[in-house]
Design a protein around this motif. Structure first.
Motif, short mmCIF file in Angstrom:
data_model
loop_
_atom_site.label_atom_id
_atom_site.label_comp_id
_atom_site.label_asym_id
_atom_site.label_seq_id
_atom_site.Cartn_x
_atom_site.Cartn_y
_atom_site.Cartn_z
N TYR A 101 7.78 -3.83 -5.82
CA TYR A 101 7.15 -4.57 -4.73
C TYR A 101 7.89 -5.88 -4.49
O TYR A 101 8.14 -6.29 -3.35
CB TYR A 101 5.68 -4.83 -5.07
CG TYR A 101 4.99 -5.68 -4.04
CD1 TYR A 101 4.63 -7.01 -4.31
CD2 TYR A 101 4.73 -5.18 -2.76
CE1 TYR A 101 4.03 -7.79 -3.35
CE2 TYR A 101 4.12 -5.96 -1.80
CZ TYR A 101 3.77 -7.27 -2.09
OH TYR A 101 3.18 -8.05 -1.14
N PHE B 223 5.03 -1.41 -10.78
CA PHE B 223 4.75 -1.58 -9.36
C PHE B 223 5.32 -2.91 -8.88
O PHE B 223 6.01 -2.98 -7.86
CB PHE B 223 3.25 -1.50 -9.09
CG PHE B 223 2.89 -1.86 -7.68
CD1 PHE B 223 2.43 -3.14 -7.37
CD2 PHE B 223 3.07 -0.95 -6.66
CE1 PHE B 223 2.13 -3.49 -6.07
CE2 PHE B 223 2.77 -1.29 -5.34
CZ PHE B 223 2.30 -2.55 -5.05
N ASP C 176 1.29 -1.72 -13.84
CA ASP C 176 1.37 -2.86 -12.91
C ASP C 176 2.77 -3.45 -12.88
O ASP C 176 3.29 -3.80 -11.83
CB ASP C 176 0.36 -3.94 -13.33
CG ASP C 176 -1.06 -3.52 -12.97
OD1 ASP C 176 -2.02 -4.04 -13.58
OD2 ASP C 176 -1.20 -2.63 -12.09
N SER D 8 2.64 1.77 -3.34
CA SER D 8 1.74 2.22 -4.39
C SER D 8 1.50 3.72 -4.30
O SER D 8 1.59 4.45 -5.29
CB SER D 8 0.42 1.45 -4.28
OG SER D 8 -0.52 2.00 -5.13
N GLU E 187 0.83 -1.22 0.00
CA GLU E 187 0.00 0.00 0.00
C GLU E 187 0.86 1.26 0.00
O GLU E 187 0.62 2.20 -0.76
CB GLU E 187 -0.91 0.00 1.24
CG GLU E 187 -2.07 -0.95 1.11
CD GLU E 187 -2.76 -1.23 2.46
OE1 GLU E 187 -3.65 -2.07 2.47
OE2 GLU E 187 -2.37 -0.58 3.47
N THR F 213 2.87 6.50 -7.11
CA THR F 213 1.91 7.36 -7.80
C THR F 213 2.30 8.81 -7.62
O THR F 213 2.16 9.63 -8.53
CB THR F 213 0.49 7.15 -7.21
OG1 THR F 213 0.21 5.75 -7.21
CG2 THR F 213 -0.54 7.90 -8.04
#
Lengths: 1007, 417
Positions: free
Chosen positions: A610, A606, A603, A590, A587, A594
């Motif tokens: 991640y 990310f 995606d 992300s 979270e 952004t």
């Protein structure tokens, strides 16, 4: 090269511009037709322009008819244009670029809510195009940068977790001057310390006392003797000021008309520190013609007492003071100190029988036994230390006991007043050093002025003080941050409050701006020569700091990285302890991506980061460390560092990016991001209101600063210092240099805020100034250090950026001005017509400050030689016009020299620097413009320049375009630039309108 | 200026211990390595006091060269050299070792500097590929292939710490962790850049590719640094220098930096050094007897004034003396074959021929040591200068780099053997 052009050049140009002659440094015969090379393209464009302007071929060298000229120009222009347009279509005008040092720093500051973060100096210097570090071709990346990004990001991120888990509560602490070691003596020798400081209530006029007792805070302070001089008294009648006799207090004493009419009265009022018995003393010179029956009236606790005093007596205490009695003031047993204790003495000349002299009165507190209270503890509140110099390394006096415990907002309060210190003269015989001041040096008269540290009186005027925060003990330009300014009033001290943002460990530094900063090798006594009437200073009573006022806890910088994840203490910093590490990592990541990526996060991208975070956690790394590493990776990734985009119309995200880097030097804020998300940024109204919003934000100031630093080269303002022999009045005058910069920034910001016409770049009838700058510009009546808009007198040469002191300083070195340097600068920066560099074989002009020849005479050669003249006919006029200003931008009628001149001037400069220089030749600032118009001086020159406002508007438009779009203005862009100008014409080329039209133009909205 | 050596330097009693060079298979009989140091004295010298009037072997010493007369046989002085196309006065400081033309122009791109070419060859043999040092200025003499400036180390104390202060085992582990962490971050971003490179337009790709090259280059350096981290640093007798904060303590700073350079070379911490003696930003210069003359930059604009000229001469004499001390220190270090000066090429000069008029031709250049045959004044044409890069080519060849060109060279330098 295309056949048609080849023929044309062969017929009309090659004769002079061939391999053999290469007239003016241009060899067309061997010039490649290679429009891929920007340098070569520029040459072709220049060739085009000169043919259009009919400057080439020269009339006498060729028979080029109008039709043939027109055809050739169209052909040449068309080819260049089509080539560039094809390029633009394929690649865009602007090549992708990375963020520059300042943008990187601002992004981290915004991201981490850390306004004083410094990382730019950890990054290597950026390359520039046209002076701007905004163009991709010059912004290279090497391993040096990448390494620096990793280090800088890590250090910035770690700052965000450096705080205690418990929110620190605001505290208020008062630091008394009386208890500050730094306010006793400072560093350096005691001669300097004695000059620089005076400690109230201590008789420490000699070395021994100053060294021993001055350093000893336990030393008890002499009781406060209240003195009121005639300058603070109320008068009736036309008292005459006199300094005939020397045993008076302050700068002078008063005398009546010896008529005994009673029409002359004087009343001294004083506020005493506490109720009690005081001995009242008066000073009145003494002597045989004085009044035998001078009537004094004393108002005290028990009523009034009238006394007749014989003023023919020489006062008994130190020839200065005559005690006239002991009285009680204030009600005894009152207990509370809150009621002020007022005392009043008055004197008239009624039936006085002789000359009545009124000078000063004094109230000396007595202790209970009726003895003069030598040992009374002066309250810390009342005691102060006076500083008599402006700040200059290493002489920073201040309150060093305070160091901010944590980064945050604080309130700072200072109690201060302005004072005046007397100077006395010391004489001695023979070679032996004077008894009391062995550290000082003899001058030729064998009398030298010296500070009298126990003769301190109310100042004559208020003194401006600038307050800084600094994280270094010996502050420098990098570490000082101005917090506020105030004017310490004469007479009674006042408390001034300001808001400050402190770094952890920051200290408060004081600068008494107007006071000289004596610089080695000046000696203290030379400074005294400057102010023969008495030496102004500022007495500081205390510093109070309240805070920190922390709006949120944990601080916003933590939340930006870790959101609401709870914290735990770990040494000096905290760690984040999530309940579901993997989930929360996702979270947080992300949200972070952004925010810092200027487009929606794919995606795949990310996942990339991640998975890295996940891997670190699985390897056993702590959550905090894993996130810091992952964030560092994001901040070193190309999607973050680079502005990319596909050629053609920019999408909303790219527009938001371009806009925020143009007017805010950082990534888009929330509001702008939202508009991009909603696809609203291609709407012209929305763009317009966003431009307005960004300009009005505080971050809009970054744009003004960075743009001016680059456009006008103001970041070089401190590269040279004015020569101390030739320009002694500027030595150590940081106030002036700071004010120059402030003027330029305020002026430019106002041009935009008020949509003022571009011609105000050249001239205006107003500017922004504070006291120091107004003095510099010869505008009277401006008092105080606050900046304000001022009107300029009609015959003022100032007004407009062309003649701002900052511009005039960066185009000179500390010793001489150069018409060539200034002329080239004006052409390049303000007129948009950069001259070609000089031919390599020409030796540089060697400046001669011995006085006999002016720079103008030395440059004569350039005007006599035809090939030099072609450029110099454009360079010289602005250069000569600006010769009317010296190296700091002040108006001058004559040069100054060190060798010879019509008048020899000697004295002591602003920093105690003794100097000798000569008034040199008269300045001749006349010239002839390339169009043939003569001018006598810069005022006339400005009028001639203003005949063509469009040139000025076009230049500033192009400068802003390079800055905003990250690409130089090419030949193919000229039509668009003209379109922008057309749309701005109605507003007289208003600066805000120009910015709006730039943002609305395809040049901005396409890559 | 009298020499006032600070006590931290004890040339006589230096004992230096180097880590065993087992992994490089060096034996104690092997010849000492070749090194190079380039020093730029920002404001140069008054030409008529620097350049000798006569040329060749028997040239008469000029007033400034008198200050280093004891080293006559170990240096060569040149006249009539410059970089073609390099102008811009002060701006040419960044092209002193690169010779990229027109550094003052709006679209200037720099190129690789001499020291980096050498570092590319020999850099992996030492803990530091090269050292870029500067005094009182942010600017550097060293530039990468991409034309990016390599930031300088600005304090002798910082340099000392980097070279000689060994953390304990924990500190070393921590540093290794940091290096590995950086390496893993680079893997991640490299992945993204490959992906991005495919998406962008042609001309943008060049920019992204340059970024990729930079990342890969950094990865390699981190790997090398990891290897070095595990090895103990050399220990020296000298204590950590107290580097002054006051910019006017210029001479003290020069001395300390010179000493650090000698130590760096002596301990084989590096074989390539550049040192920028930034005087443009030096406000004034304090002499050993406490006097301060200055500002330095102001004095260089003497405008023919007698007083300014004599003050400038005093400062420049001091600069030459400091250079002489440096050469003496290098000579005093014995190596397997000769002394440290014999094995180090020392380039000393300025990018301006005459700071008073800001010209960039007829540069003052001295080459010392390195095993060249010295003791001459090689004079070239003052109206039509010979490229300074020819000297650089000679230097490169002396260092064992196989090349016959560098930037604007036309060959190696005639007369220099």
């Amino acid at each position: 090269m295309p056949e048609a052009l080849s023929t044309f050049f062969g017929n009309h140009c090659i004769d002079c511009h061939d391999d053999a002659e290469a007239s003016g440094g241009l060899n067309i015969q061997s010039l490649d037709w290679n429009l891929d090379d920007p340098h070569i393209t520029n040459i072709w464009v220049k060739i085009h322009d000169r043919i259009v302007a009919e400057e080439m071929p020269p009339e006498d060298a060729s028979s080029l008819g109008e039709v043939e000229r027109g055809v050739a120009i169209e052909d040449l222009a068309g080819r260049i244009q089509r080539f560039q347009e094809k390029n633009y279509a394929k690649h865009g005008r602007a090549v992708s670029r990375r963020v520059n040092r300042f943008e990187y720093e601002n992004i981290l500051r915004d991201l981490l809510h850390d306004p004083t973060l410094k990382v730019a100096d950890q990054l290597p210097l950026d390359g520039e195009v046209h002076g701007f570090a905004k163009v991709g071709t010059a912004l290279d990346v090497s391993h040096v940068q990448v390494n620096a990004y990793l280090d800088a990001a890590e250090s910035a991120l770690r700052r965000a977790i450096e705080f205690p888990v418990e929110k620190p509560q605001p505290q208020s602490n008062r630091y008394y001057a009386r208890e500050e070691p730094r306010m006793w003596a400072g560093t350096g020798n005691t001669g300097w310390a004695r000059f620089s400081l005076a400690l109230e209530g201590l008789e420490i006029n000699d070395t021994y006392s100053f060294e021993k007792k001055g350093f000893d805070p336990a030393y008890e302070v002499r009781a406060e003797v209240i003195t009121v001089d005639n300058t603070s008294a109320e008068l009736t009648g036309t008292w005459r000021e006199s300094t005939k006799r020397s045993n008076h207090v302050g700068t002078h004493y008063l005398a009546d008309n010896n008529e005994g009419t009673g029409t002359y009265t004087i009343s001294w009022k004083a506020e005493l520190p506490k109720p009690g018995t005081y001995e009242v003393r008066v000073s009145f010179i003494g002597g045989k013609d004085m009044a035998r029956k001078a009537p004094y009236l004393i108002r005290h606790a028990e009523g009034e007492t009238q006394l007749t005093i014989d003023q023919t007596v020489i006062p008994t205490i130190e020839n200065l003071w005559f005690p006239i009695g002991r009285f009680r003031f204030g009600s005894i047993g009152n207990g509370s100190n809150s009621e002020p204790v007022v005392a009043e003495i008055s004197l008239s000349n009624k039936d006085a029988n002789g000359w009545v002299v009124a000078d000063a009165v004094q109230f000396v507190p007595l202790d209970d036994s009726g003895e003069e209270n030598q040992k009374a503890q002066l309250s810390k509140e009342q005691a102060s230390t006076a500083i008599f110099r402006g700040a200059y390394t290493p002489f920073y006096y201040g309150f060093e006991k305070f160091k901010a415990p944590i980064r945050g907002d604080y309130k700072v309060r200072l109690k201060a007043r302005s004072v005046l210190r007397q100077t006395d003269y010391v004489e001695w015989e023979g070679e032996k050093k004077p008894r009391h001041y062995p550290a000082l040096v003899l001058d030729a008269t064998r009398r030298y002025p010296t500070p009298v540290n126990d003769q301190i009186f109310s100042g004559k005027r208020s003194e401006p003080v600038k307050v800084y925060s600094s994280t270094l003990y010996e502050p420098n330009n990098q570490s000082m941050l101005p917090i506020g300014m105030f004017e310490a009033p004469p007479d009674a001290p006042e408390v001034f409050e300001m808001e400050a943002f402190f770094e952890k460990g920051a200290m408060v530094k004081l600068d008494c701006m107007r006071l000289p900063s004596p610089m080695v090798p000046a000696m203290p006594h030379t400074i005294q020569k400057i102010e023969p009437e008495g030496y102004p200073g500022v007495a500081f009573h205390w510093l109070e700091v309240e805070g920190p006022f922390l709006k949120e806890w944990p601080p916003a910088s933590y939340k930006a990285l870790f959101g609401d994840v709870p914290t735990e203490q770990s040494g000096r910093h905290v760690i984040a302890v999530p309940t579901h590490p993997l989930k929360e990592a996702g979270e947080l990541l992300s949200g972070f991506m952004t925010r810092v990526y200027r487009r929606p996060v794919a995606d795949a991208e990310f996942d990339r980061f991640y998975l890295y975070a996940k891997q670190l956690l699985e390897e056993g790394e702590t959550f905090t460390e894993a996130m810091i590493a992952t964030y560092s990776a994001v901040l070193a990734s190309p999607e973050f560092l680079f502005h990319c985009g596909q050629p053609g119309e920019l999408d909303d995200f790219a527009i938001a990016e371009r806009l925020s880097f143009f007017l805010g030097e950082s990534i888009p804020d929330e509001s702008l991001r939202a508009l991009a998300q909603q696809g609203k940024l291609r709407d012209s109204e929305t763009l317009r209101s966003e431009v307005n919003r960004l300009l009005e934000k505080p971050e809009g100031r970054r744009f003004v600063k960075e743009f001016l630093d680059a456009w006008l080269k103001l970041d070089e303002i401190n590269d040279t210092d004015p020569d101390r022999e030739l320009y002694p009045e500027y030595a150590g005058d940081w106030w002036l240099v700071n004010s120059m910069i402030e003027e330029s920034r305020l002026y430019f910001a106002d041009l935009i805020a008020g949509d003022r016409p571009a011609r105000n770049i050249i001239d205006a009838d107003y500017t922004f100034a504070d006291e120091r700058l107004a003095l510099h510009y010869g505008v009277p009546g401006v008092v105080g250090p606050t900046f304000r808009r001022i009107s300029l007198p009609e015959n003022s040469p100032y007004g407009g950026i062309l003649t701002q002191a900052s511009v005039l300083k960066v185009t000179a070195n500390g010793t001489v001005t150069s018409p060539v340097l200034r002329g080239v600068y004006v052409m390049e920066r303000l007129l948009g017509d950069p001259p070609s560099p000089p031919p390599p074989s020409v030796p540089a002009v060697e400046p001669d400050i011995r006085g006999a020849t002016t720079i103008r005479e030395l440059l004569k050669k350039h005007r006599e030689d035809a090939s030099c003249a072609s450029c110099h006919q454009k360079i010289d006029p602005p250069g000569f016009a600006l010769e009317g200003f010296d190296v700091m931008g002040r108006w001058r009628e004559n040069y100054r020299s060190l060798g010879e001149g019509s008048e020899r001037i000697e004295g002591v400069g602003r920093s105690g620097n003794e100097y000798v220089h000569f008034v040199g030749n008269a300045v001749d600032a006349s010239g002839v413009t390339p169009e043939g118009d003569p001018f006598e001086d810069v005022l006339q020159f400005k009028k001639l320049l203003l005949k063509n406002e469009e040139v000025i508007a076009r230049n500033i438009t192009e400068q802003l375009l390079v800055y905003a779009t990250g690409a130089p203005v090419g030949f193919a862009d000229r039509d668009e630039v003209s379109a922008i100008l057309e749309k701005s014409r109605a507003s007289e080329f208003g600066m805000r309108t120009i910015i709006h039209e730039i943002v609305q133009s395809p040049l901005f909205l396409r890559k | 200026m009298k020499t006032n050596r600070r006590t931290f330097l004890q040339t006589a009693g230096v004992s230096v211990s180097l880590p065993l060079l087992e992994s490089f298979g060096a034996s104690s009989v092997e010849a000492a390595p070749k090194r190079m140091i380039a020093i730029n004295q920002d404001l140069g010298f008054i030409p008529k006091r620097f350049f000798p009037k006569t040329a060749g072997r028997d040239y008469a010493m000029s007033p400034y060269l008198e200050k280093i007369t004891e080293h006559r046989e170990q240096f060569t002085v040149f006249s009539g050299l410059s970089h073609p196309g390099v102008d811009g006065g002060h701006r040419a400081d960044k092209t002193f070792l690169t010779a990229a033309p027109h550094p003052g122009r709006a679209s200037f791109r720099n190129s690789i500097s001499l020291d980096q070419v050498i570092a590319n060859e020999v850099g992996n043999k030492t803990r530091f590929r090269s050292l870029s040092l500067g005094i009182n200025d942010v600017r550097s003499l060293s530039y990468t292939q991409a034309g990016v400036e390599i930031p300088t180390i600005k304090s002798a104390a910082d340099l000392y710490k980097k070279m000689f202060l060994q953390g304990d085992r924990d500190a070393m582990e921590a540093q290794l962790d940091r290096l590995r962490r950086k390496g893993s971050i680079l893997d991640v971003v490299l992945g993204q850049s490959s992906h991005l490179s495919k998406r962008v337009s042609d001309s943008d790709r060049q920019r992204i590719d340059q970024y990729q090259t930079a990342v890969r280059s950094l990865e390699q350096r981190l790997t090398d640094a990891e290897a070095w981290e595990a090895r103990p640093k050399p220990t020296v007798d000298e204590a950590l220098p107290e580097y002054p904060e006051d910019k006017k303590e210029f001479f003290a700073m020069v001395r300390m930096m010179n000493d650090m350079c000698r130590l760096a070379l002596q301990t084989d911490s590096t074989r390539v050094i550049t040192l920028f003696l930034g005087s443009v930003r030096t406000p004034g210069v304090t002499f050993d007897d406490g006097r301060t003359l200055g500002g330095y930059h102001n004095l260089s604009h003497h405008g023919k004034d007698e007083v300014k000229l004599s003050r400038l001469e005093e400062i420049e004499n001091a600069q030459m003396e400091l250079f002489g001390e440096f050469l003496r220190d290098l000579k005093s270090v014995n190596e397997v074959d000769g002394n440290l000066l014999d094995n180090t090429i020392v380039l000393y000069g300025c990018h301006m021929g005459d700071a008073n008029i800001h010209n960039n031709s007829n540069l003052p250049i001295i080459l010392a040591g390195g095993g060249f045959q010295h003791g001459q004044h090689l004079a070239f044409n003052s109206q039509n200068n010979t490229p300074l890069c020819n000297v650089f080519v000679s230097m490169l060849q002396n260092m064992g780099v196989e090349t016959d060109r560098f930037a604007s060279s036309t060959g190696s330098l005639t007369g220099l053997v």
